[in-house]
Design an enzyme around this catalytic site. Structure first.
Site, PDB file in Angstrom:
ATOM      1  N   SER A  58      20.036 -25.751 -16.031  1.00  0.00           N
ATOM      2  CA  SER A  58      20.678 -25.501 -17.322  1.00  0.00           C
ATOM      3  C   SER A  58      22.001 -24.763 -17.240  1.00  0.00           C
ATOM      4  CB  SER A  58      19.717 -24.731 -18.235  1.00  0.00           C
ATOM      5  OG  SER A  58      18.714 -25.589 -18.727  1.00  0.00           O
ATOM      6  N   TYR A 281      27.637 -11.566 -19.425  1.00  0.00           N
ATOM      7  CA  TYR A 281      27.370 -12.915 -19.910  1.00  0.00           C
ATOM      8  C   TYR A 281      27.010 -13.810 -18.733  1.00  0.00           C
ATOM      9  CZ  TYR A 281      32.149 -14.405 -18.564  1.00  0.00           C
ATOM     10  OH  TYR A 281      33.307 -14.713 -17.878  1.00  0.00           O
ATOM     11  N   HIS A 283      24.085 -17.314 -17.480  1.00  0.00           N
ATOM     12  CA  HIS A 283      23.102 -18.357 -17.791  1.00  0.00           C
ATOM     13  C   HIS A 283      22.164 -18.484 -16.605  1.00  0.00           C
ATOM     14  CE1 HIS A 283      21.536 -21.868 -19.891  1.00  0.00           C
ATOM     15  NE2 HIS A 283      22.488 -21.762 -20.793  1.00  0.00           N
ATOM     16  N   GLY A 285      19.264 -21.343 -14.832  1.00  0.00           N
ATOM     17  CA  GLY A 285      18.868 -22.744 -14.836  1.00  0.00           C
ATOM     18  C   GLY A 285      17.770 -22.998 -13.828  1.00  0.00           C
TER      19      GLY A 285
END
Length: 424
Positions: A58, A281, A283, A285
């Site tokens: 992701s 910040y 992400h 996955g």
């Protein structure tokens, strides 16, 4: 942690968690170091090096979001216009969410569209074909009012990119992001030689598997890269090399909806994680047998990315992030000062074909199942918060959502909303 201590610490943690191979890049105080360990495949003699590529899962979404924001910067799209203005087929969708969802909502998982729709096919599927198959699917929630993680929303964004550029999604990412920065980024459908092989637990150890992505999901999870490429990509957002500085900052601004259970905030393609020194910040996955995590602290220009080809990769990331001092999400503590008896929570909760069933078990406890092997205990506490006990990964926190009239309307779990008694 000093740079000099990083290799030994990283390799020790990787050995402790049992991942076959891993790759870590840290940029801090103007210096960048990459450390590797293990093998890209347990059955081979090769070792992981700085150029070994891993599936991103992701984290791919950050690339799709970047290209979409570039189109906004060029005046080709608007954040708050319905996607149906650009993708006319959405105007006839059964789902209100598909008819009304905006680019801002799709990128921040607040569009109310279903989360994980999978086409029943083995062949390649374009975003256009995937979107056509969505048109008769139900919605989950009213657009713009709540967070519900959605791979489907990112396929919509990928289709928008294709419609506006006239190129397919991968060609656009390669031309708009990879080429200007000279990044080592590919896609798992066309793996470069030496792509790290995912490994999943099996009897007696680990077994290799092919990188698996549902048909049509490329804009949501189809890329592969090196950790060094991810750090350079993330820092380019700070330097205005990919999108104008004001739009790069807007991508890191949290939307109003709370990403309960997964992060402290969510922007346009980036998740936000609190720390005493201000938000990071990034992400995460995962694909079966592989994981990827990237984080950036804008005030200090610190960036870190970790890639691993084993199911324990996120465990390794948690340990490494703790050593480096990376901001992390800590779910709220569930209190049980006045627990309800649970009757109002019983029923089936749907997000398209995904169904969570809350049922009564012996001794008055509640159970949570989904028909795919999940069989957990559900403890409801104060403020409709819940603990989910008995999953392999430990204890998870979720919550029930109520309609304006006060009745239970949905379950929010693992970042996704499932609506009570709304069958697909």
């Amino acid at each position: 942690m000093r740079f000099a201590d990083l290799p030994e610490t990283f390799r020790s943690l990787a050995e402790r968690t049992g991942v076959p191979g891993a790759q870590l890049t840290l940029h801090r105080a103007g210096e960048t170091v990459t450390v590797t360990c293990g093998r890209p495949a347990l059955t081979g003699a090769a070792t992981v090096g700085p150029r070994t590529m891993f599936p991103l899962g992701s984290v791919t979404k950050t690339f799709t979001a970047t290209v979409a924001v570039q189109l906004v910067a060029d005046g080709d799209a608007e954040f708050d216009a319905p996607l149906s203005e650009y993708l006319g087929e959405l105007a006839g969708a059964r789902s209100r969410a598909l008819r009304e969802v905006t680019l801002r909502q799709a990128l921040s998982h607040t569009g109310g569209v279903i989360s994980d729709f999978e086409l029943d096919t083995d062949g390649p599927v374009s975003p256009r074909r995937y979107v056509q198959a969505l048109l008769d699917r139900p919605d989950v929630w009213r657009p713009g009012t709540a967070f519900s993680y959605s791979n489907t929303g990112y396929v919509l964004a990928g289709h928008l990119v294709e419609r506006l550029t006239g190129m397919d999604w991968w060609e656009t990412v390669d031309s708009f992001v990879n080429a200007p920065l000279g990044l080592d980024v590919g896609r798992i459908g066309d793996p470069a030689p030496g792509l790290a092989v995912p490994h999943v637990p099996a009897a007696g150890g680990l077994t290799a598997v092919e990188p698996a992505l549902p048909a049509g999901w490329e804009p949501a999870g189809g890329l592969a890269a090196t950790s060094e490429a991810l750090v350079r990509f993330a820092l380019a957002h700070l330097d205005g090399k990919l999108v104008p500085a004001e739009l790069a900052a807007a991508m890191r601004e949290p939307v109003a909806a709370e990403p309960f259970g997964v992060a402290d905030g969510w922007g346009l393609g980036w998740a936000l994680y609190d720390s005493p020194d201000g938000p990071w910040y990034g992400h995460d996955g995962t694909l079966a047998g592989s994981s990827c995590s990237v984080r950036v602290h804008a005030p200090t220009r610190t960036a870190v990315a970790l890639l691993a080809n084993g199911s324990a990769g996120l465990d390794l990331w948690t340990r490494v992030a703790g050593e480096i001092g990376v901001g992390a999400y800590r779910p709220p503590r569930v209190e049980f000062t006045n627990p309800p008896d649970g009757r109002e929570f019983l029923g089936d909760y749907y997000n398209d074909t995904t169904c969570f069933t809350v049922s009564r078990r012996g001794h008055g406890e509640l159970g949570l199942s989904d028909g795919t092997g999940l069989d957990a205990v559900l403890r409801v506490g104060d403020c409709d918060l819940v603990q989910v006990l008995g999953m392999d990964e430990g204890t998870h926190v979720g919550r029930f959502l109520r309609a304006p009239g006060g009745e239970v309307a949905a379950l929010q779990f693992s970042g996704r909303i499932a609506r009570l008694r709304v069958a697909p």
